[in-house]
Design a protein around this motif. Structure first.
Motif, PDB file in Angstrom:
ATOM      1  N   MET A 159       0.931  -1.320  -0.032  1.00 19.76           N
ATOM      2  CA  MET A 159      -0.033   0.068   0.175  1.00 19.76           C
ATOM      3  C   MET A 159       0.831   1.173   0.107  1.00 19.76           C
ATOM      4  N   GLU A 160       0.303   2.281  -0.572  1.00 19.57           N
ATOM      5  CA  GLU A 160       1.164   3.514  -0.530  1.00 19.57           C
ATOM      6  C   GLU A 160       1.287   4.142   0.779  1.00 19.57           C
ATOM      7  N   THR A 161       2.309   4.698   1.068  1.00 15.94           N
ATOM      8  CA  THR A 161       2.492   5.599   2.259  1.00 15.94           C
ATOM      9  C   THR A 161       1.548   6.731   2.669  1.00 15.94           C
ATOM     10  N   LEU A 162       1.235   7.173   3.764  1.00 14.31           N
ATOM     11  CA  LEU A 162       0.462   8.166   3.979  1.00 14.31           C
ATOM     12  C   LEU A 162       0.736   9.356   3.374  1.00 14.31           C
ATOM     13  N   GLU A 163       1.888   9.682   3.086  1.00 12.49           N
ATOM     14  CA  GLU A 163       2.556  10.861   2.605  1.00 12.49           C
ATOM     15  C   GLU A 163       2.094  10.879   0.839  1.00 12.49           C
ATOM     16  N   GLN A 164       2.112   9.826   0.446  1.00 12.34           N
ATOM     17  CA  GLN A 164       1.625   9.446  -1.033  1.00 12.34           C
ATOM     18  C   GLN A 164       0.093   9.700  -1.151  1.00 12.34           C
ATOM     19  N   ILE A 165      -0.380   9.058  -0.150  1.00 11.48           N
ATOM     20  CA  ILE A 165      -2.042   9.141  -0.377  1.00 11.48           C
ATOM     21  C   ILE A 165      -2.378  10.807  -0.224  1.00 11.48           C
ATOM     22  N   LYS A 166      -1.842  11.561   0.865  1.00  9.71           N
ATOM     23  CA  LYS A 166      -1.759  12.758   0.982  1.00  9.71           C
ATOM     24  C   LYS A 166      -1.759  13.742  -0.201  1.00  9.71           C
ATOM     25  N   THR A 167      -0.736  13.273  -0.914  1.00  8.91           N
ATOM     26  CA  THR A 167       0.004  14.193  -2.182  1.00  8.91           C
ATOM     27  C   THR A 167      -1.369  13.880  -2.855  1.00  8.91           C
ATOM     28  N   ARG A 168      -1.759  12.497  -3.249  1.00  9.10           N
ATOM     29  CA  ARG A 168      -2.973  12.416  -4.408  1.00  9.10           C
ATOM     30  C   ARG A 168      -4.198  12.955  -3.942  1.00  9.10           C
ATOM     31  N   LEU A 169      -4.646  12.926  -2.717  1.00 13.75           N
ATOM     32  CA  LEU A 169      -5.624  13.461  -2.394  1.00 13.75           C
ATOM     33  C   LEU A 169      -5.790  15.149  -2.484  1.00 13.75           C
ATOM     34  N   GLU A 170      -4.555  15.875  -2.477  1.00 19.61           N
ATOM     35  CA  GLU A 170      -4.647  16.964  -2.517  1.00 19.61           C
ATOM     36  C   GLU A 170      -4.724  17.558  -3.884  1.00 19.61           C
ATOM     37  N   ALA A 171      -4.385  16.597  -5.011  1.00 20.04           N
ATOM     38  CA  ALA A 171      -4.643  16.686  -6.389  1.00 20.04           C
ATOM     39  C   ALA A 171      -5.975  16.523  -6.716  1.00 20.04           C
ATOM     40  N   ALA A 172      -6.582  15.499  -5.927  1.00 19.79           N
ATOM     41  CA  ALA A 172      -7.740  15.071  -6.356  1.00 19.79           C
ATOM     42  C   ALA A 172      -9.087  15.733  -5.764  1.00 19.79           C
ATOM     43  N   VAL A 173      -8.931  16.219  -4.805  1.00 18.81           N
ATOM     44  CA  VAL A 173     -10.022  17.055  -3.902  1.00 18.81           C
ATOM     45  C   VAL A 173      -9.420  18.454  -3.718  1.00 18.81           C
TER      46      VAL A 173
END
Length: 211
Positions: free
Chosen positions: A1-15
């Motif tokens: 699974m992705e790291t929380l930092e990676q998830i955060k980065t993708r969330l900031e781009a998506a939302v």
């Protein structure tokens, strides 16, 4: 699974506009969590559930936390002139942190067999800004647990399909998991052999009746 930092980065781009902060954890397990602003919580939740790399389709646990007003102390090194000589000193900076209520969601993917991702939502304060969006429309398993948090902590979940007390009765006053909750003095109706409760009942019965 992705790291929380990676998830955060993708969330900031998506939302767009989502305010996301990674909250560290000082425990032995050290699971960091993701603090999400209430305005974008539903959009973030739907992304976490629907994104093909995450598919966080199961919310295993929802808990409430009561944070009272606190004074935070931070030590720092400062330089000052003493008799014309620059010296370094350690000083303590104190800042007041207003209290708030918090909801913590533990998310897993049953489909991809990974997790948890820990999500946090915070109220504006502990008094008149206690509304948060319900995540039950995204994860059905949140329904009863959000009701428990509403009952015990007083957080009002906007959009919940059936927000009402689940442990305490309708006429119950207050929220018993709040850290400043004061239990009522009604022990004359408590038939119990437990010593601590029995002592409270004796003290209550010894009080003069109200006029």
């Amino acid at each position: 699974m992705e790291t929380l930092e990676q998830i955060k980065t993708r969330l900031e781009a998506a939302v767009a506009g989502a305010q996301l902060v990674i909250v560290p954890n000082g425990s032995a397990a050290n699971p960091p969590s993701l603090l999400v602003d209430a305005a974008h919580a539903l959009a973030v939740a739907r992304f976490l559930r629907d994104d093909p790399q995450l598919r966080l389709d199961y919310c295993s646990n929802v808990t409430g936390v009561d944070w009272l007003d606190a004074v935070l102390k931070e030590k720092r090194r400062v330089k000052k002139l003493v008799d014309g000589v620059e010296r370094e000193f350690e000083e303590t900076l104190e800042t007041k942190r207003p209290g708030y209520l918090e909801v913590v969601y533990h998310l897993y993917s049953m489909a991809l067999k990974h997790g948890p991702v820990i999500l946090r939502l915070r109220t504006g304060n502990r008094t008149d800004q206690v509304h948060l969006p319900s995540l039950t429309p995204v994860w059905r398993g949140c329904e009863f647990q959000e009701r428990e948090i509403y009952d015990l902590y007083g957080i009002r979940f906007d959009g919940h399909p059936d927000l009402r007390r689940i442990l305490m009765w309708d006429g119950f006053e207050g929220h018993p998991m709040r850290k400043d909750y004061v239990e009522p003095d009604d022990y004359e109706y408590e038939p119990t052999p437990h010593d601590a409760v029995l002592e409270k009942a004796k003290r209550h019965l010894a009080q003069p009746p109200n006029p």
